[in-house]
Write an enzyme that holds these catalytic residues in place. Structure first.
Site, PDB file in Angstrom:
ATOM      1  CB  SER A 162     -17.366  31.007 106.498  1.00 40.46           C
ATOM      2  OG  SER A 162     -18.557  29.043 106.991  1.00 40.46           O
ATOM      3  CD1 TRP A 163     -25.306  29.217 104.571  1.00 42.12           C
ATOM      4  CD2 TRP A 163     -23.872  29.667 103.275  1.00 42.12           C
ATOM      5  NE1 TRP A 163     -26.033  29.210 103.706  1.00 42.12           N
ATOM      6  CE2 TRP A 163     -25.226  29.319 102.087  1.00 42.12           C
ATOM      7  CE3 TRP A 163     -22.876  29.915 102.566  1.00 42.12           C
ATOM      8  CZ2 TRP A 163     -25.464  29.503 101.490  1.00 42.12           C
ATOM      9  CZ3 TRP A 163     -23.110  29.878 101.139  1.00 42.12           C
ATOM     10  CH2 TRP A 163     -24.579  29.362 100.170  1.00 42.12           C
ATOM     11  CB  SER A 217     -17.548  18.825 104.672  1.00 41.63           C
ATOM     12  OG  SER A 217     -17.979  18.830 106.161  1.00 41.63           O
ATOM     13  NE  ARG A 267     -21.972  35.486 118.303  1.00 41.38           N
ATOM     14  CZ  ARG A 267     -23.139  35.082 119.686  1.00 41.38           C
ATOM     15  NH1 ARG A 267     -23.449  35.955 120.709  1.00 41.38           N
ATOM     16  NH2 ARG A 267     -24.211  33.992 119.441  1.00 41.38           N
ATOM     17  CE  LYS A 315     -25.279  19.702 105.097  1.00 41.58           C
ATOM     18  NZ  LYS A 315     -23.629  20.532 105.021  1.00 41.58           N
TER      19      LYS A 315
END
Ligand code: 13P
Length: 330
Positions: free
Chosen positions: A13-14, A253, A33, A190
């Site tokens: 996603s990022w 998240s 990939r 985090k």
């Protein structure tokens, strides 16, 4: 003069989101990939597995051929999970032009070596300036075009300033710093605390508990981060407090979802299989407690997370543990 060619490795996603931003600014190729995913990006301009039907920049090119992806790159961007970072870098090292900057998007530490991603770049590709882009950046919200910001940290200010316009847009503001260690450690840590917050939320511990956990997490993060060489101000910034808030509170998240799942009685494996994605905080937790012990930094929340994730401690016990009477309370 022409703008630099960017190669982004990692079609999650990022990685996909950052590649889509870069493609607005300059020629950009994304290595995935998965050949079918690369084909979908080229023809449909979507990455449905990770970002649903959200439209990507239509000039973004994708390939499953990693050597082709990097061969004419002027900037290499790494968006693969931390535990495959080294092997992917080793695979491309011989195909990459000398001296080009390497920017890590990865928020994790290597479990076997306890190394930061930029340390791995120095080890595998010595001579390349290595830095990191991090901040409160839930991928899908950035693709949707909601306002967001991040910090790019490079060892020298000139390189950070050269890279800034490649990663920024009018809605995605990029700040620069030379505190690579601080930004990188903040991004990795985090995730561990987002799992802790998720457990509290999953146990319906309430708003006071969530605020306490986030605030005390920032303290632990800053203490370890400065002991590792990061600058105090960094931890109050986007990559520190900013990303901690986003990851500890966002329903998107992955790390927070691991915590919620644990509180519902699922195992880590069950939650990760359900998500089909990596939650970086799981492996980072073990590294963090070893680093904190080595450096003599007291990190009660990280210790409780390590106990839950790696030693089978029940989540309720972890939350009681956080409230155990502790000497000092600095
Ligand atoms: P997750 O990996 O927990 O989804 O974290 C997202 C993130 O890093 C936002 O900045």
């Amino acid at each position: 003069s022409r703008t630099p060619n960017v190669a982004v490795l990692g079609g999650g996603s990022w990685g996909t989101t950052v590649a889509s931003i870069c493609a607005r600014n300059t020629r950009t190729v994304l290595w995935s990939r998965n050949a079918a995913a690369a084909d979908e990006i080229n023809t449909q301009h979507t990455n449905s597995r990770y970002l649903g039907d959200l439209p990507l920049t239509d000039t973004l090119r994708s390939t499953a051929d990693i050597a082709e992806a990097v061969s004419d790159a002027d900037v290499l961007v790494m968006g693969v999970p931390s535990q495959s970072f080294r092997s992917v870098l080793q695979e491309v090292a011989e195909h990459v032009r000398p001296w080009i900057p390497v920017v890590s998007l990865v928020k994790g530490l290597e479990q076997s070596s306890r190394m930061r991603m930029t340390d791995i770049v120095q080890a595998v590709m010595p001579g390349h300036p290595a830095g990191v882009l991090a901040g409160p950046n839930i991928a899908r919200e950035v693709v949707q075009g909601f306002a967001a910001a991040a910090t790019i940290a490079m060892p020298d200010h000139g390189t950070a300033q050269m890279l800034q316009p490649l990663f920024g847009t009018s809605r995605f503001r990029v700040y620069t710093t030379t505190d690579v260690v601080g930004v990188e450690v903040a991004g990795a840590l985090k995730n561990v605390f987002a799992i802790a917050t998720g457990i509290g939320d999953g146990l319906n511990a309430g708003d006071n508990t969530r605020a306490m956990v986030i605030t005390r997490s920032l303290r632990e993060l800053a203490k370890l981060g400065t002991a590792m060489g990061g600058q105090t101000e960094t931890f109050a910034g986007l990559a520190g407090m900013g990303d901690l808030i986003a990851t500890c509170t966002s329903p998107h998240s992955r790390n927070r979802r691991v915590g919620i799942g644990l509180a519902q009685g699922k195992t880590v494996e069950e939650v990760c299989t359900e998500m089909g994605q990596v939650a970086e905080g799981v492996k980072t937790s073990g590294v963090v407690v070893k680093l904190s012990a080595e450096l003599g930094v007291d990190m009660p929340i990280a210790n409780e997370m390590d106990a839950v994730l790696n030693n089978g401690q029940p989540v309720e016990e972890a939350y009681r543990g956080l409230l155990r009477q502790r000497p000092g309370h600095e």
